[in-house]
Design an enzyme around this catalytic site. Structure first.
Site, PDB file in Angstrom:
ATOM      1  N   TRP A  95       0.849  -1.191   0.000  1.00  0.00           N
ATOM      2  CA  TRP A  95       0.000   0.000   0.000  1.00  0.00           C
ATOM      3  C   TRP A  95       0.893   1.252   0.000  1.00  0.00           C
ATOM      4  O   TRP A  95       0.499   2.304   0.445  1.00  0.00           O
ATOM      5  CB  TRP A  95      -0.908  -0.013   1.229  1.00  0.00           C
ATOM      6  CG  TRP A  95      -2.052  -0.980   1.114  1.00  0.00           C
ATOM      7  CD1 TRP A  95      -3.333  -0.683   0.739  1.00  0.00           C
ATOM      8  CD2 TRP A  95      -2.040  -2.397   1.360  1.00  0.00           C
ATOM      9  NE1 TRP A  95      -4.109  -1.821   0.734  1.00  0.00           N
ATOM     10  CE2 TRP A  95      -3.342  -2.896   1.103  1.00  0.00           C
ATOM     11  CE3 TRP A  95      -1.063  -3.303   1.751  1.00  0.00           C
ATOM     12  CZ2 TRP A  95      -3.691  -4.238   1.238  1.00  0.00           C
ATOM     13  CZ3 TRP A  95      -1.400  -4.651   1.884  1.00  0.00           C
ATOM     14  CH2 TRP A  95      -2.697  -5.106   1.631  1.00  0.00           C
TER      15      TRP A  95
ATOM     16  N   CYS B 157      -6.533  -5.246  -1.467  1.00  0.00           N
ATOM     17  CA  CYS B 157      -7.583  -6.184  -1.054  1.00  0.00           C
ATOM     18  C   CYS B 157      -8.402  -6.778  -2.194  1.00  0.00           C
ATOM     19  O   CYS B 157      -8.691  -7.963  -2.197  1.00  0.00           O
ATOM     20  CB  CYS B 157      -8.489  -5.548  -0.004  1.00  0.00           C
ATOM     21  SG  CYS B 157      -9.545  -4.246  -0.641  1.00  0.00           S
TER      22      CYS B 157
ATOM     23  N   HIS C 176     -13.462  -2.614   1.828  1.00  0.00           N
ATOM     24  CA  HIS C 176     -12.530  -3.731   1.943  1.00  0.00           C
ATOM     25  C   HIS C 176     -13.225  -4.918   1.300  1.00  0.00           C
ATOM     26  O   HIS C 176     -14.438  -5.079   1.426  1.00  0.00           O
ATOM     27  CB  HIS C 176     -12.196  -4.008   3.407  1.00  0.00           C
ATOM     28  CG  HIS C 176     -11.293  -5.202   3.581  1.00  0.00           C
ATOM     29  ND1 HIS C 176     -10.189  -5.407   2.784  1.00  0.00           N
ATOM     30  CD2 HIS C 176     -11.344  -6.263   4.420  1.00  0.00           C
ATOM     31  CE1 HIS C 176      -9.601  -6.534   3.144  1.00  0.00           C
ATOM     32  NE2 HIS C 176     -10.277  -7.072   4.132  1.00  0.00           N
TER      33      HIS C 176
ATOM     34  N   ASP D  98     -10.626 -14.365   4.224  1.00  0.00           N
ATOM     35  CA  ASP D  98      -9.990 -13.120   3.790  1.00  0.00           C
ATOM     36  C   ASP D  98      -8.506 -13.373   3.620  1.00  0.00           C
ATOM     37  O   ASP D  98      -7.845 -13.816   4.557  1.00  0.00           O
ATOM     38  CB  ASP D  98     -10.237 -12.033   4.850  1.00  0.00           C
ATOM     39  CG  ASP D  98      -9.829 -10.642   4.385  1.00  0.00           C
ATOM     40  OD1 ASP D  98      -9.089 -10.533   3.391  1.00  0.00           O
ATOM     41  OD2 ASP D  98     -10.237  -9.659   5.039  1.00  0.00           O
TER      42      ASP D  98
ATOM     43  N   TYR E  82      -7.797   4.344  -0.530  1.00  0.00           N
ATOM     44  CA  TYR E  82      -9.017   3.673  -0.059  1.00  0.00           C
ATOM     45  C   TYR E  82      -8.868   3.123   1.349  1.00  0.00           C
ATOM     46  O   TYR E  82      -9.859   2.837   2.018  1.00  0.00           O
ATOM     47  CB  TYR E  82      -9.438   2.582  -1.049  1.00  0.00           C
ATOM     48  CG  TYR E  82      -8.773   1.238  -0.847  1.00  0.00           C
ATOM     49  CD1 TYR E  82      -9.416   0.209  -0.156  1.00  0.00           C
ATOM     50  CD2 TYR E  82      -7.494   0.968  -1.343  1.00  0.00           C
ATOM     51  CE1 TYR E  82      -8.814  -1.023   0.030  1.00  0.00           C
ATOM     52  CE2 TYR E  82      -6.886  -0.260  -1.152  1.00  0.00           C
ATOM     53  CZ  TYR E  82      -7.547  -1.252  -0.476  1.00  0.00           C
ATOM     54  OH  TYR E  82      -6.962  -2.475  -0.286  1.00  0.00           O
TER      55      TYR E  82
END
Length: 712
Positions: free
Chosen positions: A230, A265, A324, A347, A542
């Protein structure tokens, strides 16, 4: 007559078996079948098969198939016996040919099986093995059984779809090619199963398989598929916004056996959907808007603002992501008390370790909805993502000390518009009700109370209340606030003045234009109200990370009774264009406003994320085409912005039509039109989709898709 019986050939009857097992789309020469369902094999012998001939089929799985736990299994078609839940029988026997039917156990380990055919002392090893055995949502005896055919078509067989992104007030779909049937994808999934080192009995169970895959799709502790980043700088890999599907990622991973750079994600969720559907576990991508990433299981996200309403990132331990994306997988939970079958959340985005690895789930949606957060796996974490409360604090300097003033609490803002693609339709389906009871309902309160009783161990204070904390630079700042009793369920306060805030944009938000924003303040109660209003505009990624502060307003507004006032907030283009060009992520416009009514306790905070508007790509091609007959597809883009777009790349992919291709378009000046063409050769029947995406230094988010029907 005394000659040895030898097998001279085995025909896997691939086209017939694969059609019946719904595996005919896999781009592989091997036999791919689903467990618990019969498939046929045709054996050719050196002479006619006689009654006293010995014949046995041996199926083996694992690196060194040894005779333990039923591998390899030796099946004798004459005795029609049941071996470890497998069955075999002779369908037809004429001359030197024999057709056998084999039914694997619906609880057999999933993976690649070897086959040997033993006749007397001779062993025959067929070409074209191994046989791939998958989970079977069509088989009632399989724990992944899904009764509805339309759902099986969507959640197992659909190789394209959408992932929902943006923000709660501005949701848009990002087309994604799952591509579970493409070259090497099934082999990549089998390689992951081997890499997971699950023992064979756990390979039977989708609970263990889906959990292991949630760990292996990220590269954090096991050299898995994708490395997350990120950072906003991706020059030594592929930027997360540049992917349009899972195929290129899984193929590169399988070929190099090294993690692929980089994912965020939606990329992790897209790849995990591919892996699950490929193995036969029904799966869907789930987007949660305003997702709480709370590192302490205390169900609170503390948001710190300065006096202008600008977020102070460095102080926050927790964050709220605009969205997410994770996955739901469908299975029976034989490991739990009854009632927790159905959709389970998993996840693969690396956020928190679970049992020592970056993995998450499967967690029953029913456990999240009803507050049963003690159930495995990771239900506390998922519960907090969709149910945390937001508490806003203003940080003011008093005698050079930071003083924290609690402004407001928002109990409904987290876990909104939970979205997935609808079954059989190209539209968004809202599945929030599967994760939570309606906000404010009696069931919701009970669920919340149930969850909080498991979540907060005694003595744990919400983190904003610790007397001293170190910030990143190591200096201490004190907190002036009373501790909250531990099981208090937070409630929102209704303002006396009927104060309300709205944030809107007056013009489309095109990059290169000024951002014309407005804050509307409303009161509804009788009386004269003097309102101190601040509003700020920031660019954020985000995940809620602030990339730039663009400007703020500070006003005093006078309102009487039921009335409203609109305060403009205008951001010139040159204050934000440089940030757009330096951050290699898609950024959102984030507006935060604080209103305080003088002479009352009325305080209110409101924040909104907005996405930029972009020009669009046009796809020109016929509506139908014939199998294996070429057609031309053109992609046209006109830069309608008043700024040039630098270093443009057009990425295109059409599953079953053409392999992924990239066109370097260079710089596109305002008003310029580009046109790129590709020759397409359809190799599969049915409705197929072509996906295109344009990325540039300034803009990441322009994508389009178009469907075409391929006929014979």
């Amino acid at each position: 007559p005394g000659t040895d019986l030898k097998v001279t050939g085995v025909d896997f009857l691939r086209s017939e078996n694969c059609r019946l097992h719904c595996t005919d789309s896999y781009n592989i020469n091997n036999l791919v079948v689903r467990r618990g369902q019969p498939f046929q094999l045709r054996l050719n012998f050196s002479r006619d098969l006689k009654a006293d001939d010995k014949l046995a089929l041996r199926f083996g799985i694992g690196k060194r198939p040894i005779r333990v736990r039923g591998t390899p299994m030796s099946l004798d078609p004459r005795r029609d016996e049941d071996f470890g839940g497998w069955q075999i029988s002779i369908v037809r026997n004429s001359g030197n040919q024999c057709v056998l039917s084999v039914t694997s156990s619906p609880w057999a380990p999933v993976g690649k099986y070897t086959l040997n055919v033993k006749t007397g002392n001779n062993i025959y090893k067929p070409e074209n093995e191994p046989i791939y055995l998958l989970f079977n949502p069509w088989c009632e005896g399989d724990v992944v059984f899904l009764a509805n055919e339309a759902q099986r078509k969507e959640y197992v067989l659909n190789d394209t779809g959408y992932i929902y992104v943006g923000s709660a007030s501005n949701i848009y779909s990002r087309p994604w090619n799952f591509g579970q049937f493409e070259d090497l994808v099934l082999d990549a999934c089998m390689y992951l199963l081997d890499k997971s080192e699950l023992n064979l009995s756990n390979r039977r169970d989708p609970v263990f398989v889906s959990r292991a895959m949630s760990a292996l799709v990220n590269a954090n502790d096991d050299n898995g598929v994708l490395l997350g980043s990120w950072s906003g700088r991706y020059s030594n890999g592929t930027a997360p916004t540049d992917w349009i599907g899972s195929v290129a990622i899984l193929q590169q991973f399988y070929r190099t056996q090294k993690p692929v750079c980089y994912g965020q994600c939606w990329v992790f969720a897209g790849v995990l959907t591919t892996v699950m559907r490929c193995l036969g576990i029904p799966s869907r991508c789930v987007s949660n808007f305003n997702s709480a990433h709370d590192t302490d299981e205390n169900l609170r996200v503390d948001i710190y603002l300065n006096e202008y309403g600008e977020k102070l990132d460095a102080m926050s331990f927790d964050s709220v992501w605009n969205f997410h994306v994770w996955n739901d997988v469908w299975m029976k939970r034989t490991d739990l008390p009854s009632g927790f079958d159905g959709w389970q959340a998993i996840d693969s985005t690396p956020q928190e370790q679970s049992q020592g690895l970056f993995q998450c789930g499967p967690c029953p949606l029913k456990a999240v909805r009803e507050g049963d957060v003690y159930l495995p796996f990771d239900s506390k974490f998922v519960y907090a993502e969709v149910n945390a409360d937001k508490v806003y604090w203003v940080v003011k300097k008093v005698n050079n000390e930071d003083k924290f003033i609690k402004i407001s609490t928002e109990t409904r803002g987290i876990g909104m518009n939970i979205s997935t693609k609808a079954v059989g339709q190209n539209r968004r389906e809202d599945i929030t009700r599967e994760y939570k009871f309606p906000e404010g309902s009696e069931e919701e309160r009970e669920s919340m109370q149930r969850a909080t009783s498991f979540l907060r161990p005694s003595g744990l204070m919400p983190r904003a209340h610790f007397a001293m904390r170190m910030d990143e630079k190591g200096s201490k700042y004190g907190v002036v606030q009373e501790p909250v009793p531990k099981t208090e369920v937070l409630k929102e306060v209704v303002p006396k003045s009927g104060l309300q805030l709205e944030i809107t944009n007056k013009e489309a938000l095109y990059p290169g234009n000024p951002l014309e924003l407005a804050i509307t303040v409303k009161t509804s109660a009788p009386g004269k109200w003097i309102i101190n209003l601040v509003g700020s505009c920031q660019l954020q990624s985000y995940t809620g990370k602030i990339q730039a502060s663009l400007g703020y307003i500070k006003e005093t507004v006078n309102l009487e009774g039921k009335s409203e006032a609109q305060i403009p907030l205008k951001i010139p283009a040159d204050t934000y264009m440089s940030t757009l060009a330096t951050v290699e992520d898609e950024v959102h416009i984030h507006v935060t406003t604080i209103a305080e009514v003088q002479g009352t306790e009325d305080k209110l905070t409101k924040e909104t994320s907005m996405s930029f508007d972009y020009p669009f790509i046009t796809v020109q091609m016929p509506e139908t085409a014939k199998l294996n007959k070429d057609f031309l597809c053109a992609f046209i883009f006109k830069n309608k912005l008043n700024v040039p777009l630098g270093n443009c790349k057009l990425l295109v992919e059409g599953l079953g039509i053409f392999k992924m291709a990239t066109f370097d378009e260079g710089d596109i000046e305002p008003g310029r039109i580009i046109k790129s063409e590709i020759i397409c050769t359809p190799t599969r029947l049915g409705e197929k989709k072509i996906v295109a995406k344009l990325t540039s230094t300034q803009i990441k988010g322009i994508s389009v898709e178009k469907a075409i029907t391929i006929t014979a």
